[in-house]
Design an enzyme around this catalytic site. Structure first.
Site, PDB file in Angstrom:
ATOM      1  N   HIS A   1      35.562 -72.675   2.927  1.00 41.98           N
ATOM      2  CA  HIS A   1      36.203 -71.427   3.353  1.00 41.98           C
ATOM      3  C   HIS A   1      36.331 -70.460   2.178  1.00 41.98           C
ATOM      4  CE1 HIS A   1      37.592 -73.337   7.185  1.00 41.98           C
ATOM      5  NE2 HIS A   1      37.637 -74.425   6.434  1.00 41.98           N
TER       6      HIS A   1
ATOM      7  N   SER B   1      21.398 -49.240 -13.168  1.00 37.59           N
ATOM      8  CA  SER B   1      21.853 -48.296 -12.155  1.00 37.59           C
ATOM      9  C   SER B   1      21.391 -46.906 -12.556  1.00 37.59           C
ATOM     10  CB  SER B   1      23.381 -48.341 -12.105  1.00 37.59           C
ATOM     11  OG  SER B   1      23.896 -47.142 -11.595  1.00 37.59           O
TER      12      SER B   1
ATOM     13  N   LYS C   1      26.041 -50.927 -15.570  1.00 42.16           N
ATOM     14  CA  LYS C   1      25.743 -51.879 -14.499  1.00 42.16           C
ATOM     15  C   LYS C   1      24.514 -52.739 -14.797  1.00 42.16           C
ATOM     16  CE  LYS C   1      27.301 -52.374 -10.883  1.00 42.16           C
ATOM     17  NZ  LYS C   1      27.145 -51.710  -9.623  1.00 42.16           N
TER      18      LYS C   1
ATOM     19  N   GLU D   1      20.075 -60.034  -4.031  1.00 42.24           N
ATOM     20  CA  GLU D   1      20.424 -59.267  -2.836  1.00 42.24           C
ATOM     21  C   GLU D   1      19.228 -59.132  -1.903  1.00 42.24           C
ATOM     22  OE1 GLU D   1      23.536 -55.963  -4.048  1.00 42.24           O
ATOM     23  OE2 GLU D   1      22.037 -56.245  -5.615  1.00 42.24           O
TER      24      GLU D   1
END
Lengths: 456, 456, 456, 456
Positions: free
Chosen positions: B148, B269, B275, B282
């Site tokens: 969880h 970025s 970044k 992803e």
């Protein structure tokens, strides 16, 4: 002090309404777990026996329909444990030692799928028998074969019926693959990290009928491949049934008229007194959507789930149950429908127009040395000439044939011979007498290897 | 006279833009077909050789990139035949004798899938090696395991890494199943009814590397199970990659901090100079959607299709090609990313809060004869008491422990021992030293059986 | 004589188990139909009244739970007609004049969807209120905003909470679109060709609350767009809930620690005494799969269905009912969970690392005339230099800053000012005090326009 | 120093191969952004002009096909910026001030969808015109209407053709909804937190043709509802085309024979010289699968994505482009095919068997006061009696009719009157002359309201 669970969440979370279907498997798994705990010296022999007897009695309640669920029962596992506690007192609390709902539910669900793939297998074998039976009865009965839903070449009813036998062979292999995928025991994996007691997991697997034990406790509780594989087998089987149904729907229209459904397999209309509707075929066709929807849905639920157990996994059961509930009646309906089909052999035969034999004429020209591409073109020209003349292709005048090619003439019409065309296709899988008999024999052998002996 | 094909339809119909990827398979199938025609005495030996040489030369054009398509080429099959005719004249027209585009394209496509499942298999084995390599390097490095998405119990990095090894084992079985499903020769089935020439289909299958020949010519040209099975194997593999990626994404956040992605596997970025984005993870996560979409889409296209060949089947290729093109780079990106991962062992260790050892305490109580349910409750009470006291669970005062149970006291804190907890889980698939070593050995054996020898 | 319906088919065909949910709508439609028949002089006034009274009494039976179905009831329509016949005798047989189950079921189902989109709308408005309430309470509470799951720039809790308000605005538009799509009366279309009686369909539509009447009787009985549009609205709403849930799941991990779920919204573990599991969030996340599966499934069922009515259309109801049953509890669970969330404002604030302000520094350089691309590069260089130095970016020495650019120096650290950064983003939709207040006011206005007045 | 990006990841990550289709929108957005920066005093007027001129010149390169991409161009945005830098030097670096690829790509993509929904709208209107044209030419030409693919009641060709007009009306509403959903400007939202410069976003929206601006910068960059809504509109439109195609496929079989496709809309067979295959219809039918697959795929990709921007969102473009590329040719192919269809009016008429008029006889009995249920039963009995007698229903002997009901006799055959049956269905949406003319007039009005004036 911990606040009581929000009532809305309690309802949202509860799974008893559907996972009660796992009762038998849950009890079976728990009995085996008690034994394993005893073998690991966590339970004493008498404790183990008492627990197992208690579980037997609960199973009897389920079978008699006297098991009463309580509003507080969140799922089948807590319902069983609650009942066991009512019967045995604190001893019941020893059963959950070293196990978690995570490995317990995965075990129950795998057992369920193992048992239910066998039920579907049996129903699919019945359908194969009906198809083979129909094929054997009309193995050489000619009918037009279609491509692009246009009459293409002559085939036979037996050939057509068997063309739906082989997809089911593949489906049965996938169902068996689903069973095998399920047949790996997760019990003994605890919540995620393994059990802290000396459980002999291989013995447990043997006892419960699993082929193997899971190799990694995290994977064991988070893996739902077996459910997805089951849904996939069901989805593709459903697509096959939709294709079979679609063709029977077409063949049974007034326009095709190749078959007539038995009255016991058609329904009436609330408005139109003359209608006999093929509802069974339409439902079998339409339900493919639901099966694929379940597959896509569960795959989506699994996307990007971190391990090990996440509650999202509770979404695995309803699609699996519904897939089974969809196919379990669909298969025998089609079996019954095919077993009672009335073939209209005259309509089939008369739908084999001479044009469906043009390949045979082109093949004959090719055999005379005309490159096939040129032969194809010549015959195409003949088709158009007959159209212009307004005559059937096989009735075209000899001079017209000669104008197409010096190789043709009086005897050209003789090439339009359905039995000869069927006989020419003698390679494996073709329409010749021998090829069809060999195909039917293969089908019969396949069934025999699965315990279905066809007489005749 | 027949009207010319509507230009819009011609474009809509054309498949060359994508089926040109079947060029190699089309040429290979045609060479074999020429041989089969020769063996069936439809072609003379010199005709056969000329055709095969012509096909070889066209293959060379493809390999050199000099093959020029024409606007009139509808698909790869007509393109090749057109080119062969340019080279050989009317003789080229003999190649299509006894065969149809229907059995030809099914053959080409099956060959393509057979070859490309092997490529994916190899890339998936690479990923397994990277996972095992990482697991071996930190087989016993402790970290928290999650359920969880909450810290649950201690596990080790090796255990975690291997939990992603076994799903790939199942994927590889499915890829092999896909290859086997494809490995059935349809050539020699004609358009639908079989070929009118005496083709030895078994010899043809052997020559082209197929395991078997199709049993029914209708089924042979209308069956796309092999494409669906391939897409399914890809879809579930894609879901597994999404789960692996999700976890690495989480573990590499500033908040978890268990791993740092190598700079070579992060991107910058356009706006934010600081970044370092995990784009590879992803994309690997997000692309699962596309793979499942392709599977659902093709199943839908197949729904209710009458046999034998219908043009709808042309929709089979693009999803298959795209599924391959999706996984073919995704697998090595993850392999590379895992191979260069920087583990933050201190962060992992310090995230194992004492609460993750409560099961071990409850297990100990159970071993003292307290029914597990009661032990679970007692430990839960201790957790809440520690919260109230504002101390870490393993630092709670002896009196507080005693207030929970007379079995507890001074030494209660001693139960919060991570190495001991790992060691206690010694059943197959658990976290003990021996269990982990056995698991790693199994993984190594599995790879070895697939030709991948891991050193060490 | 017609053979009796095969028992397997009868069961396969029966829909009463699920379409009993249409009882209220069926009775309402039948009452209106009786009135329309009377206005068309097909029924006499007393016949009409008797039928309507009979239908009222049956409705009362449903409401009291005393309506008893019979095994022979195929669906809700035949069940109601059977009961009406028991009560009224042959007169009941007049009610079906001029109508068919095809237009009847489409009418009932549309009425059901019209009513139930309103229920979902109300539940979604509740969730929006909870989000706005939470946003208003912490409109300016700073927290890190993420891209690629990496800390990117500072935002505020209010900004984050409202980012989930606007997707629901779009969902509510789609639910309204679904209601409108359903709000077209099919009754009076007969089985497919229209009704043979002079029914005033516009009056019927008004009476039943439909906005319009169907324009074509074939389309009226075969159209299921309204069900698909409803499923689509549900599916995308479900995806939005999955995204909201995922973020709350992350924010409530020990690792992020931005929020703590109230105990009333977490559940315990069967094994691990310390666990507080966010089951509600996980289920809300996972159920998106089921919703999309239903959408894909029904679209597949509709593929290539010939008009007008085909039995496949019976597959429309279960996914719609289940979609409603999925969202109807999911929305209030999230509403309750958000309404009881405990924000950890300190954890949020401390997670805003100085690196998240690099854009502000680059913007400042750009404002000094440095092209942004170059500014971006300079700041990137500073980030790496601070890493090398092992200092926080906002603590880097003035000389180091100067080495990056002569524009920087002592005061460079002063650019790392969270409140200033938030304030700088003042365009519509940004984080400045005014922009956030305007956004919250828009949200409040939107709710007010939908009958929800927020105090404060 | 930062390691160079792994080459495999660079390729995996690159999107230029497909997002180059956004070039026009990217340039348009950038021109507007330059203007907005100037209005915000971030750029000087001459800088702004130089940038805009540079962008114009790049657009000219795209239009002339002379724009050369570089291997290092990751996506269309970097490609354009790279080219602008080549042309303008450091000034180009000022364009990205205050904006991020996150808001930039969302803006470009929305502009693309806005433009392309209009293209699909126009193509769908063309198809509606073809349907209405065909309907008007044969508004009252009788043919059988079907339910369950069985002849049910007489309808007309015009009625049938218009039954496919209205689903397209709904599709056009959904396309408009898709356009509106897209028409919300995200530009000015930065990477996630808004832009740090004083951009007048409303002015920017007006300039770019957006109806509104996004209300929340996080939502602005993570929202892909507009893409999903577009895919949904395409998917349901595709399903409608599949249903239209299926029916035309059936009607054009040899067995139905209601229509003949024009030769320009059929293709030949590689093997069978006589075949004229309806490939266009089959592709239009089969491609519904692909469209639904894209919808399901993107929804799955979006599941559980945390905000704001995640790289998974890059998966949004290919399905949208492919959906457009699927429908853009499918619509005109169907338009052309319907515009050239050859109706076989005699075949249609003769397929209206007398049984299709049984409802009219039952209705007549009902009008005489026989409860409809009883009338339905009596007529059913007559159908079976005629079958037993072996005569057509309308030729049954008067005595046989009398044996069914005293109300029937000599004149019973007179009820089997197709024109009368069509005329009786005079309610809105029915088959009477007036109802059909009203329906056609509504359709004409609808088209006129969308700028399509139909003559006649």
């Amino acid at each position: 002090m911990s606040a009581p669970l929000d009532a809305r969440l309690a309802r949202f979370n509860a799974s008893l309404a559907f996972d009660i279907r796992l009762a038998r498997e849950d009890l079976r798994g728990s009995r085996a777990w008690a034994g394993a705990l005893a073998r690991a010296c966590v339970l004493q022999a008498d404790e183990c026996h008492a627990l197992q007897r208690g579980l037997d009695e609960i199973e009897a309640e389920f079978e008699q329909g006297s098991f009463a669920t309580q509003p507080s029962d969140e799922d089948i596992h807590t319902a069983v444990e609650r009942r066991l506690t009512e019967r045995l007192g604190p001893l019941a609390g020893k059963l959950h030692t070293g196990r978690s709902r995570n490995d317990q539910v995965a075990t129950d669900f795998r057992l369920w799928i193992m048992a239910h793939t066998e039920k579907l297998t049996s129903a699919a074998l019945d359908l194969q028998q009906a198809l083979l039976h129909s094929a054997l009865a009309d193995l050489h009965t000619p009918m037009p074969g279609y491509t692009h839903l246009r009459r293409a070449q002559p085939i036979t009813w037996g050939h057509w019926a068997l063309s739906h036998f082989w997809p089911l062979v593949r489906d049965l292999r996938r169902l068996d693959e689903a069973r095998q995928t399920a047949s790996v025991l997760p019990l003994g994996s605890g919540a995620l990290a393994g059990t802290g007691f000396a459980i002999d997991r291989l013995a447990l697997a043997r006892e419960l009928g699993f082929d193997d034990v899971s190799a990694n406790s995290l994977d064991a509780v988070s893996d739902r491949d077996f459910a997805v594989v089951f849904l996939f087998a069901c989805a593709l089987l459903g697509v096959h049934l939709s294709r079979l149904s679609e063709q029977l729907l077409l063949f049974s229209t007034e326009e095709f008229g190749f078959v007539v459904l038995d009255d016991s397999f058609t329904t009436g209309s609330s408005l139109m007194p003359h209608k006999r509707n093929p509802d069974g075929l339409e439902l079998a066709r339409g339900k493919a959507g639901r099966l694929v929807g379940h597959l896509a849905g569960l795959l989506m639920t699994l996307k990007a789930l971190p391990s090990a157990y996440d509650k999202d996994l509770q979404e695995d059961k309803e699609p699996v149950f519904d897939a089974f509930d969809t196919l379990e009646p669909a298969l025998p309906v089609l079996t019954g429908l095919i077993g009672t089909l009335h073939l209209q052999r005259g309509r089939m035969r008369s739908a084999i127009s001479p044009e469906t034999l043009t390949v045979d004429l082109a093949d004959w020209l090719a055999a005379q040395g005309v490159p096939f591409r040129q032969a194809h073109e010549l015959v195409g020209r003949a088709v158009r000439l007959a159209e212009t003349r307004g005559v059937a292709l096989d009735r075209m005048a000899a001079d017209d044939w000669r104008s197409i090619s010096p190789l043709l003439g009086e005897e050209a019409g003789g090439h339009f011979d359905v039995p000869a065309a069927l006989e020419r296709r003698s390679a494996v899988g073709g329409t010749s007498t021998r090829a069809l008999e060999a195909q039917a024999a293969s089908a019969r052998d396949w069934l025999a290897a699965h315990g279905r002996i066809m007489s005749g």
